[in-house]
Design a protein around this motif. Structure first.
Motif, PDB file in Angstrom:
ATOM      1  N   THR A 101       0.765  -0.998  -0.108  1.00  0.00           N
ATOM      2  CA  THR A 101       0.062  -0.050   0.007  1.00  0.00           C
ATOM      3  C   THR A 101       0.884   1.181  -0.101  1.00  0.00           C
ATOM      4  O   THR A 101       2.119   1.129   0.260  1.00  0.00           O
ATOM      5  CB  THR A 101      -0.994   0.211   1.307  1.00  0.00           C
ATOM      6  N   PHE A 102       0.366   2.497   0.066  1.00  0.00           N
ATOM      7  CA  PHE A 102       0.998   3.709  -0.208  1.00  0.00           C
ATOM      8  C   PHE A 102       1.775   3.819   1.388  1.00  0.00           C
ATOM      9  O   PHE A 102       3.027   4.068   1.244  1.00  0.00           O
ATOM     10  CB  PHE A 102       0.180   4.848  -0.113  1.00  0.00           C
ATOM     11  N   ASP A 103       1.171   3.352   2.379  1.00  0.00           N
ATOM     12  CA  ASP A 103       2.043   3.136   3.684  1.00  0.00           C
ATOM     13  C   ASP A 103       3.024   2.260   3.556  1.00  0.00           C
ATOM     14  O   ASP A 103       3.861   2.728   4.270  1.00  0.00           O
ATOM     15  CB  ASP A 103       0.675   3.128   4.568  1.00  0.00           C
ATOM     16  N   GLY A 156       4.389  -7.909  -9.959  1.00  0.00           N
ATOM     17  CA  GLY A 156       4.296  -6.780  -9.998  1.00  0.00           C
ATOM     18  C   GLY A 156       5.549  -5.964  -9.063  1.00  0.00           C
ATOM     19  O   GLY A 156       6.921  -6.496  -9.040  1.00  0.00           O
ATOM     20  N   ALA A 157       5.134  -5.198  -8.117  1.00  0.00           N
ATOM     21  CA  ALA A 157       6.304  -4.512  -7.060  1.00  0.00           C
ATOM     22  C   ALA A 157       6.730  -5.770  -6.154  1.00  0.00           C
ATOM     23  O   ALA A 157       7.910  -5.558  -6.033  1.00  0.00           O
ATOM     24  CB  ALA A 157       5.431  -3.537  -6.337  1.00  0.00           C
ATOM     25  N   GLY A 158       5.992  -6.758  -5.898  1.00  0.00           N
ATOM     26  CA  GLY A 158       6.601  -8.037  -5.301  1.00  0.00           C
ATOM     27  C   GLY A 158       7.896  -8.521  -5.969  1.00  0.00           C
ATOM     28  O   GLY A 158       8.837  -8.654  -5.329  1.00  0.00           O
ATOM     29  N   ALA A 159       7.745  -8.668  -7.175  1.00  0.00           N
ATOM     30  CA  ALA A 159       8.739  -9.243  -8.333  1.00  0.00           C
ATOM     31  C   ALA A 159      10.304  -8.265  -8.070  1.00  0.00           C
ATOM     32  O   ALA A 159      11.051  -8.732  -8.079  1.00  0.00           O
ATOM     33  CB  ALA A 159       8.142  -9.453  -9.546  1.00  0.00           C
ATOM     34  N   GLY A 205       2.054  -7.387  -5.369  1.00  0.00           N
ATOM     35  CA  GLY A 205       2.382  -6.271  -5.801  1.00  0.00           C
ATOM     36  C   GLY A 205       1.649  -5.206  -5.344  1.00  0.00           C
ATOM     37  O   GLY A 205       1.146  -5.136  -4.058  1.00  0.00           O
ATOM     38  N   GLY A 206       1.374  -4.206  -5.887  1.00  0.00           N
ATOM     39  CA  GLY A 206       0.515  -2.962  -5.312  1.00  0.00           C
ATOM     40  C   GLY A 206      -1.017  -3.474  -5.097  1.00  0.00           C
ATOM     41  O   GLY A 206      -1.484  -4.012  -6.269  1.00  0.00           O
ATOM     42  N   ASP A 207      -1.503  -3.059  -4.001  1.00  0.00           N
ATOM     43  CA  ASP A 207      -2.984  -3.101  -3.839  1.00  0.00           C
ATOM     44  C   ASP A 207      -4.002  -2.679  -4.991  1.00  0.00           C
ATOM     45  O   ASP A 207      -3.904  -1.287  -5.080  1.00  0.00           O
ATOM     46  CB  ASP A 207      -3.304  -2.913  -2.515  1.00  0.00           C
TER      47      ASP A 207
END
Length: 286
Positions: free
Chosen positions: A51-53, A135-138, A86-88
């Motif tokens: 998340t953004f946070d 995504g961002a997790g990768a 990745g991003g929510d």
């Protein structure tokens, strides 16, 4: 407190040394044992999205690690059977389509700053990757120094699938250096999933282990690194990163200077004395 710490001016130490074992994370789990910190993305019901946070807190925490005296290696893992999706979709993707350029650039710079902080902290980072890593997790897995996966892991740089370019958070610079230009191009153009066994063959994963042993194996590897010459490990990480932009001649000179600096450490002397005594050296990171 060791002798080298006692010689440091208190004002200098106060601004550049801190303990992070007691850090209280808000948007993920944080635990420090035996010099190894474990970050656990902890939203298993959603496959641990960011998340953004959580982006901002991870960025800030990895930035603080350069000052940590009690953390010598880091493990990043996901709760449950997945690493990070990745991003929510609802908390990040949805709001992004309503933002204008200045705010969008604020977001993309924040996500890039997380990768910068991961690469700039001196501690080796081990990603423990199971299940979905997308995504961002990768990207978080890619930005780590070492990756341990499972056969059932599925890593996807899926930006193309959502109408975005593959050049996200340093992917076009870093992924080709891990798996090669052609293979990186395939992953970034298509967004397809890279299976665990294929990822190991390609060199994305250092090795695969059983899912139930994943975090323990990652922590064991991190503990091995934490027990080594940690100052020298930090130099190795720095040089691995900086030498991407150097010629061979520049790299050789930079390594000469770096190695000479490491030869001034007490760990280097301890290793020599242990060798002479036919004992295993005990490194202290100084």
């Amino acid at each position: 407190m060791n002798a080298s710490t006692e010689r440091v001016d208190p004002a200098l130490a106060a601004g550049n040394r801190r303990q992070l074992a007691g850090y209280r994370a808000t948007h993920f789990l944080w635990d420090v044992k035996e010099g190894v910190a474990t970050v656990t993305l902890n939203r298993p019901e959603r496959k641990n999205p960011l998340t953004f946070d959580s982006y901002a807190e991870l960025r800030d925490l990895f930035g603080q690690l350069k000052y940590a005296t009690d953390v010598h290696a880091v493990v990043v893992a996901g709760a449950g059977d997945n690493f990070c999706s990745g991003g929510d979709v609802h908390e990040i993707i949805g709001p992004l389509v309503k933002l204008k350029a200045p705010e969008l650039l604020m977001f993309t710079r924040m996500t890039g700053d997380l990768v910068k902080a991961m690469r700039a902290c001196p501690q080796p980072i081990v990603a423990a990757v199971d299940g979905v890593c997308a995504g961002a997790g990768a990207i978080v897995a890619m930005a780590s120094d070492l990756r341990i996966g499972t056969a059932r892991s599925k890593t996807a740089f899926l930006f193309n699938r959502v109408g975005l370019a593959g050049c996200d958070m340093g992917a076009c610079a870093m992924l080709p250096r891990i798996v090669g230009q052609g293979r990186a191009s395939e992953l970034l153009y298509t967004g397809r999933s890279l299976g665990g066994e294929e990822g190991e063959r390609w060199g994305f994963f250092n090795r695969l282990v059983a899912p139930e042993a994943l975090v323990q194996e990652a922590q064991a590897l991190a503990r091995q690194l934490a027990e080594g010459p940690t100052f020298a490990n930090g130099i190795t990480k720095t040089m691995l990163h900086q030498e991407w932009a150097m010629t061979i001649e520049q790299a050789i000179e930079a390594e000469a200077q770096a190695q000479a600096l490491c030869m001034l450490t007490q760990d280097f002397t301890r290793a020599y004395e242990a060798f002479v005594a036919k004992q295993k050296p005990r490194f202290e990171g100084n």
